[in-house]
Design a protein around this motif. Structure first.
Motif, PDB file in Angstrom:
ATOM      1  N   LEU A   1      -6.605  11.639 -10.766  1.00 51.37           N
ATOM      2  CA  LEU A   1      -6.562  11.551  -9.310  1.00 51.37           C
ATOM      3  C   LEU A   1      -7.563  10.519  -8.799  1.00 51.37           C
ATOM      4  O   LEU A   1      -7.261   9.767  -7.860  1.00 51.37           O
ATOM      5  N   ALA A   2      -8.733  10.460  -9.423  1.00 55.67           N
ATOM      6  CA  ALA A   2      -9.740   9.475  -9.005  1.00 55.67           C
ATOM      7  C   ALA A   2      -9.212   8.057  -9.156  1.00 55.67           C
ATOM      8  O   ALA A   2      -9.375   7.223  -8.260  1.00 55.67           O
ATOM      9  N   LEU A   3      -8.554   7.769 -10.274  1.00 57.10           N
ATOM     10  CA  LEU A   3      -7.987   6.432 -10.493  1.00 57.10           C
ATOM     11  C   LEU A   3      -6.882   6.131  -9.496  1.00 57.10           C
ATOM     12  O   LEU A   3      -6.770   5.013  -8.981  1.00 57.10           O
ATOM     13  N   GLN A   4      -6.052   7.135  -9.198  1.00 60.78           N
ATOM     14  CA  GLN A   4      -4.950   6.932  -8.250  1.00 60.78           C
ATOM     15  C   GLN A   4      -5.468   6.673  -6.837  1.00 60.78           C
ATOM     16  O   GLN A   4      -4.972   5.782  -6.132  1.00 60.78           O
ATOM     17  N   LEU A   5      -6.469   7.446  -6.422  1.00 63.96           N
ATOM     18  CA  LEU A   5      -7.023   7.258  -5.082  1.00 63.96           C
ATOM     19  C   LEU A   5      -7.724   5.907  -4.961  1.00 63.96           C
ATOM     20  O   LEU A   5      -7.631   5.241  -3.925  1.00 63.96           O
ATOM     21  N   LYS A   6      -8.405   5.511  -6.007  1.00 64.13           N
ATOM     22  CA  LYS A   6      -9.064   4.213  -5.996  1.00 64.13           C
ATOM     23  C   LYS A   6      -8.024   3.096  -5.882  1.00 64.13           C
ATOM     24  O   LYS A   6      -8.190   2.145  -5.116  1.00 64.13           O
ATOM     25  N   HIS A   7      -6.929   3.231  -6.635  1.00 61.88           N
ATOM     26  CA  HIS A   7      -5.832   2.256  -6.568  1.00 61.88           C
ATOM     27  C   HIS A   7      -5.278   2.176  -5.153  1.00 61.88           C
ATOM     28  O   HIS A   7      -5.028   1.076  -4.633  1.00 61.88           O
ATOM     29  N   GLU A   8      -5.084   3.332  -4.523  1.00 64.47           N
ATOM     30  CA  GLU A   8      -4.522   3.346  -3.165  1.00 64.47           C
ATOM     31  C   GLU A   8      -5.436   2.663  -2.165  1.00 64.47           C
ATOM     32  O   GLU A   8      -4.980   1.884  -1.317  1.00 64.47           O
ATOM     33  N   LEU A   9      -6.737   2.933  -2.248  1.00 64.38           N
ATOM     34  CA  LEU A   9      -7.678   2.358  -1.289  1.00 64.38           C
ATOM     35  C   LEU A   9      -7.782   0.839  -1.409  1.00 64.38           C
ATOM     36  O   LEU A   9      -8.202   0.164  -0.470  1.00 64.38           O
ATOM     37  N   LYS A  10      -7.376   0.306  -2.557  1.00 68.66           N
ATOM     38  CA  LYS A  10      -7.361  -1.148  -2.744  1.00 68.66           C
ATOM     39  C   LYS A  10      -6.038  -1.754  -2.301  1.00 68.66           C
ATOM     40  O   LYS A  10      -5.817  -2.961  -2.455  1.00 68.66           O
ATOM     41  N   ASN A  11      -5.165  -0.925  -1.758  1.00 65.16           N
ATOM     42  CA  ASN A  11      -3.840  -1.382  -1.327  1.00 65.16           C
ATOM     43  C   ASN A  11      -3.543  -0.908   0.097  1.00 65.16           C
ATOM     44  O   ASN A  11      -2.566  -0.201   0.345  1.00 65.16           O
ATOM     45  N   PHE A  12      -4.426  -1.313   1.030  1.00 59.95           N
ATOM     46  CA  PHE A  12      -4.157  -1.016   2.438  1.00 59.95           C
ATOM     47  C   PHE A  12      -2.856  -1.695   2.837  1.00 59.95           C
ATOM     48  O   PHE A  12      -2.602  -2.852   2.493  1.00 59.95           O
ATOM     49  N   GLU A  13      -2.027  -0.987   3.583  1.00 60.19           N
ATOM     50  CA  GLU A  13      -0.723  -1.507   3.994  1.00 60.19           C
ATOM     51  C   GLU A  13      -0.434  -1.032   5.413  1.00 60.19           C
ATOM     52  O   GLU A  13      -0.506   0.156   5.712  1.00 60.19           O
ATOM     53  N   GLY A  14      -0.108  -1.988   6.287  1.00 58.29           N
ATOM     54  CA  GLY A  14       0.129  -1.658   7.684  1.00 58.29           C
ATOM     55  C   GLY A  14       1.233  -0.646   7.891  1.00 58.29           C
ATOM     56  O   GLY A  14       1.169   0.195   8.799  1.00 58.29           O
ATOM     57  N   ASN A  15       2.284  -0.701   7.062  1.00 59.02           N
ATOM     58  CA  ASN A  15       3.381   0.262   7.191  1.00 59.02           C
ATOM     59  C   ASN A  15       2.893   1.688   6.923  1.00 59.02           C
ATOM     60  O   ASN A  15       3.263   2.629   7.627  1.00 59.02           O
ATOM     61  N   ALA A  16       2.065   1.844   5.908  1.00 61.08           N
ATOM     62  CA  ALA A  16       1.529   3.172   5.598  1.00 61.08           C
ATOM     63  C   ALA A  16       0.545   3.631   6.676  1.00 61.08           C
ATOM     64  O   ALA A  16       0.503   4.813   7.037  1.00 61.08           O
ATOM     65  N   GLN A  17      -0.240   2.693   7.202  1.00 64.66           N
ATOM     66  CA  GLN A  17      -1.197   3.039   8.251  1.00 64.66           C
ATOM     67  C   GLN A  17      -0.483   3.529   9.506  1.00 64.66           C
ATOM     68  O   GLN A  17      -1.021   4.367  10.244  1.00 64.66           O
ATOM     69  N   ALA A  18       0.721   3.038   9.735  1.00 59.32           N
ATOM     70  CA  ALA A  18       1.495   3.497  10.897  1.00 59.32           C
ATOM     71  C   ALA A  18       1.757   4.993  10.815  1.00 59.32           C
ATOM     72  O   ALA A  18       1.665   5.714  11.825  1.00 59.32           O
ATOM     73  N   PHE A  19       2.083   5.494   9.623  1.00 61.03           N
ATOM     74  CA  PHE A  19       2.309   6.930   9.469  1.00 61.03           C
ATOM     75  C   PHE A  19       1.015   7.709   9.621  1.00 61.03           C
ATOM     76  O   PHE A  19       1.012   8.839  10.123  1.00 61.03           O
ATOM     77  N   ARG A  20      -0.070   7.121   9.209  1.00 60.93           N
ATOM     78  CA  ARG A  20      -1.368   7.778   9.407  1.00 60.93           C
ATOM     79  C   ARG A  20      -1.645   7.930  10.906  1.00 60.93           C
ATOM     80  O   ARG A  20      -2.138   8.966  11.355  1.00 60.93           O
ATOM     81  N   ILE A  21      -1.341   6.902  11.674  1.00 61.05           N
ATOM     82  CA  ILE A  21      -1.520   6.956  13.125  1.00 61.05           C
ATOM     83  C   ILE A  21      -0.612   8.021  13.732  1.00 61.05           C
ATOM     84  O   ILE A  21      -1.049   8.844  14.551  1.00 61.05           O
ATOM     85  N   ILE A  22       0.646   8.028  13.339  1.00 61.34           N
ATOM     86  CA  ILE A  22       1.623   8.957  13.920  1.00 61.34           C
ATOM     87  C   ILE A  22       1.250  10.407  13.616  1.00 61.34           C
ATOM     88  O   ILE A  22       1.253  11.265  14.503  1.00 61.34           O
ATOM     89  N   PHE A  23       0.919  10.701  12.361  1.00 61.18           N
ATOM     90  CA  PHE A  23       0.725  12.095  11.946  1.00 61.18           C
ATOM     91  C   PHE A  23      -0.701  12.603  12.129  1.00 61.18           C
ATOM     92  O   PHE A  23      -0.898  13.757  12.490  1.00 61.18           O
ATOM     93  N   ASN A  24      -1.710  11.767  11.861  1.00 65.65           N
ATOM     94  CA  ASN A  24      -3.068  12.308  11.759  1.00 65.65           C
ATOM     95  C   ASN A  24      -4.124  11.642  12.636  1.00 65.65           C
ATOM     96  O   ASN A  24      -5.180  12.242  12.827  1.00 65.65           O
ATOM     97  N   LEU A  25      -3.896  10.453  13.153  1.00 71.31           N
ATOM     98  CA  LEU A  25      -4.903   9.838  14.020  1.00 71.31           C
ATOM     99  C   LEU A  25      -4.585  10.083  15.487  1.00 71.31           C
ATOM    100  O   LEU A  25      -5.440  10.532  16.253  1.00 71.31           O
ATOM    101  N   LEU A  26      -3.358   9.802  15.894  1.00 72.07           N
ATOM    102  CA  LEU A  26      -2.960  10.101  17.277  1.00 72.07           C
ATOM    103  C   LEU A  26      -2.207  11.427  17.388  1.00 72.07           C
ATOM    104  O   LEU A  26      -2.062  11.959  18.480  1.00 72.07           O
ATOM    105  N   ARG A  27      -1.706  11.921  16.247  1.00 76.57           N
ATOM    106  CA  ARG A  27      -0.968  13.199  16.232  1.00 76.57           C
ATOM    107  C   ARG A  27       0.097  13.214  17.333  1.00 76.57           C
ATOM    108  O   ARG A  27       0.115  14.097  18.196  1.00 76.57           O
ATOM    109  N   LEU A  28       0.986  12.246  17.272  1.00 78.24           N
ATOM    110  CA  LEU A  28       2.012  12.104  18.305  1.00 78.24           C
ATOM    111  C   LEU A  28       3.064  13.214  18.241  1.00 78.24           C
ATOM    112  O   LEU A  28       3.794  13.420  19.205  1.00 78.24           O
TER     113      LEU A  28
END
Length: 486
Positions: A149-176
C-alpha cells in the motif's frame, strides 16, 4: 440496454430509493445544475489558464470561457443525437430522457476542468515533478508495515491528474452531493491512482491511459459504479459525449487565441491548416467535409469572408470556420455514439468517439498539430509555462516543512493541542480552511488503525496538493510573491 439504470436521481446521501418518474429526474438534475453553477470550483475557472497564463487580454479564453464553449458543443451533440433517433427510431431506450441527457452532458462539460491546477498542464507537470523528486526522502512511507500500500500511495501522489482531482472536489472538498449520473458523466478515465498504466494492447487501455480517481475517492467511485451498474474499468456512457465536445472545442479555440494574441495571422493559419490536413488525410484530402466543400475549400471560404470584412477580420474568419467545420464534427460524433451504442452503454468502447480512421479525425488531428506547433511552442507561451512551473514548484517547496513534520507534531496542530514550531505554525495557518476540514474528516476515522501513520501522511500530501492545485493563476502568483519576494 436499460438507460433507466444509468439515468437516476441517486446521490451519495439522500433518498435511498428516489422516484424514477421523469418529472422527478428533471427536478433533481436541475438541482445538480444549480449546485454546479453556483460552486466555487466553477467561479475559480475564470482565473485559471486555458493557454496563456496571467493573461490581461479579456478576449483570450480562460478555463471558464473554454468550458462554456464545451458546454454549448455538448448540447449540440446531444440534440443532434436525438434528432437522428427521432428521424430513424432505434430501440436503444434513450428517447424518454432527451432533456435529462442534455442537462447531464451540459453540466459535465461545464465542470470537466474543475480539477485542473493553476497554469494548466504545466501546473500538473510541476506538481508531479516536485513529488517525484522529493517524496522518496519522506520516511513515513518506509516506516509502514504495509509495504504494498505504501508503494501504491507513493506512486499515486507522483501522478497528480486534474480529472481525478475533479472527483475529489465533487465528493470530498466541496461535497456537492451530485446525483451519481451527473458525477459519472465526467469520469473520463477509469484507472485508480494505485494502478499502473496498462499496455496499449490490453482491454480498456485507452480508458485507463491516465489516472481517473484517487485512493481517497475509491469508495465513492465504487458506490457510484455499483448504483449505476458500471463495471470496474468501464466508463459511464455520457462521458463519451463530454469528451467529444471537449475534443471539438479546445483546439480550434486555442488557435483562435493565438491569432488574437498576434502569434500568426489568418492567412498564415490558413496555409498551415491546409498543409497539415493534406499531410494527415493524404489521398482522402479531396473528400468533402461539408455537403459541398473539402477541408481546403472550407478554409479558403472562411479566409475569403474574412478579407471582405472591413472591421473584425479575425472574428469573421473563425465564425465561418466554425460554421463549416463544427457541424460535421458534431454530426460525426453523434453517428459514432449511435452506431456503437451497445459498447458505449457498457462503457468498454476503447477510444474517443472522434478517434477513428475517418476524415473527421484528420480534422481534429490537424487542429491539435497546428496548435502545438504554432501556438503552444511559441516563445511567449513557453516563457509563461516556465514561470508557472517555477511558481508551483516554489509553493510546494515553501510548504514542504509541513510534510517533514512528525505525525504527532502535525496532529498537535490539527487538533489544536499545541501551536507547533514557528515556521510550521505559520505555514499551517496559510492552508485553506475547507481543505483542512476535508483532511480532518478523512483522518479522524483512521486514528486507531494500524496504518494510521501511512494514511495520515497520504492525506497530508493530498492536503498540500489540494491547497496548491485549488489556487487560481493570479492567487498562486501572489502567494509565491508573498513567500519569496516580499
Amino acid at each position: 440496454m436499460d438507460f433507466k439504470k444509468k439515468i437516476t436521481a441517486l446521490r451519495s446521501y439522500g433518498r435511498a430509493t428516489p422516484p424514477t418518474d421523469i418529472s422527478y429526474l428533471a427536478e433533481q438534475f436541475e438541482s445538480d445544475r444549480g449546485r454546479i453553477i453556483q460552486s466555487a470550483a466553477i467561479r475559480r475557472l475564470q482565473q485559471k489558464t486555458q493557454v496563456f497564463p496571467l493573461e490581461n487580454n479579456s478576449a483570450v479564453r480562460s478555463r471558464l470561457t473554454h468550458s462554456l464553449e464545451v458546454q454549448q458543443t455538448g448540447r449540440h451533440i446531444v440534440r443532434t443525437i436525438f434528432k437522428k433517433l427521432n428521424q430513424n427510431p432505434l430501440d436503444i431506450g434513450l428517447l424518454p430522457f432527451e432533456r435529462e441527457v442534455e442537462t447531464l452532458v451540459e453540466m459535465a462539460c461545464l465542470m470537466h476542468d474543475i480539477g485542473n491546477p493553476p497554469f494548466g498542464h504545466f501546473g500538473e507537470a510541476a506538481i508531479n515533478h516536485w513529488f517525484e523528486k522529493h517524496l522518496d526522502k519522506h520516511v513515513l512511507f518506509a516506516q509502514s508495515s504495509n509495504k504494498m500500500l505504501a508503494l501504491q500511495l507513493k506512486h499515486e501522489l507522483k501522478n497528480f491528474e486534474g480529472n481525478a482531482q475533479a472527483f475529489r472536489i465533487i465528493f470530498n472538498l466541496l461535497r456537492l452531493n451530485l446525483t451519481y449520473s451527473q458525477a459519472a458523466s465526467i469520469l473520463k478515465y477509469t484507472r485508480s491512482g494505485l494502478e499502473q498504466r496498462p499496455d496499449k494492447s490490453k482491454p480498456l487501455s485507452y480508458l485507463k491511459k491516465k489516472v481517473g480517481f484517487y485512493y481517497s475517492e475509491m469508495e465513492d467511485i465504487k458506490s457510484m459504479s455499483t448504483h449505476l451498474e458500471i463495471k470496474p474499468g468501464h466508463r459511464y456512457p455520457l462521458a463519451y459525449l463530454m469528451e467529444a465536445a471537449d475534443d471539438i472545442s479546445y483546439c480550434l479555440a486555442d488557435i483562435e487565441d493565438g491569432v488574437e494574441k498576434g502569434l500568426l495571422d489568418c492567412q498564415q493559419l490558413s496555409a498551415h491548416l491546409i498543409e497539415t490536413f493534406n499531410r494527415y488525410a493524404g489521398e482522402t484530402s479531396t473528400q468533402r467535409i461539408t455537403k459541398n466543400k473539402t477541408f481546403e475549400e472550407a478554409v479558403e471560404y472562411a479566409l475569403g469572408r474574412s478579407e471582405k470584412e472591413p472591421i473584425n477580420k479575425t472574428h469573421e474568419f473563425f465564425v465561418w470556420l466554425r460554421v463549416q467545420l463544427i457541424h460535421p464534427l458534431v454530426d460525426h460524433a453523434a453517428v459514432q455514439f449511435i452506431d456503437n451504442i451497445e459498447s458505449v452503454y457498457e462503457g468498454d468502447f476503447n477510444r474517443a468517439l472522434l478517434e477513428d480512421d475517418s476524415i473527421f479525425h484528420n480534422v481534429i488531428s490537424t487542429f491539435k498539430d497546428v496548435a502545438i506547433k504554432y501556438i503552444f511552442s511559441t516563445h511567449e507561451v513557453e516563457t509563461k509555462e516556465l514561470q508557472g512551473y517555477q511558481i508551483i514548484s516554489g509553493l510546494l517547496q515553501a510548504f514542504e516543512p509541513l510534510l517533514l513534520c512528525k505525525t504527532d507534531k502535525f496532529q498537535d496542530m490539527v487538533w489544536d493541542r499545541k501551536r507547533g514550531r514557528l515556521l510550521e505554525a505559520r505555514l499551517y495557518k496559510r492552508l485553506a480552511n475547507k481543505h483542512l476540514k476535508a483532511y480532518r474528516v478523512a483522518i479522524e476515522p483512521l486514528i486507531n488503525q494500524p496504518d494510521f501513520v501511512l494514511l495520515e501522511f497520504y492525506y497530508r500530501c493530498r492536503l498540500i496538493q489540494d491547497h496548491v492545485s485549488g489556487m487560481t493563476d493570479q492567487y498562486a502568483f501572489e502567494e509565491y510573491r508573498n513567500l519569496y519576494l516580499a
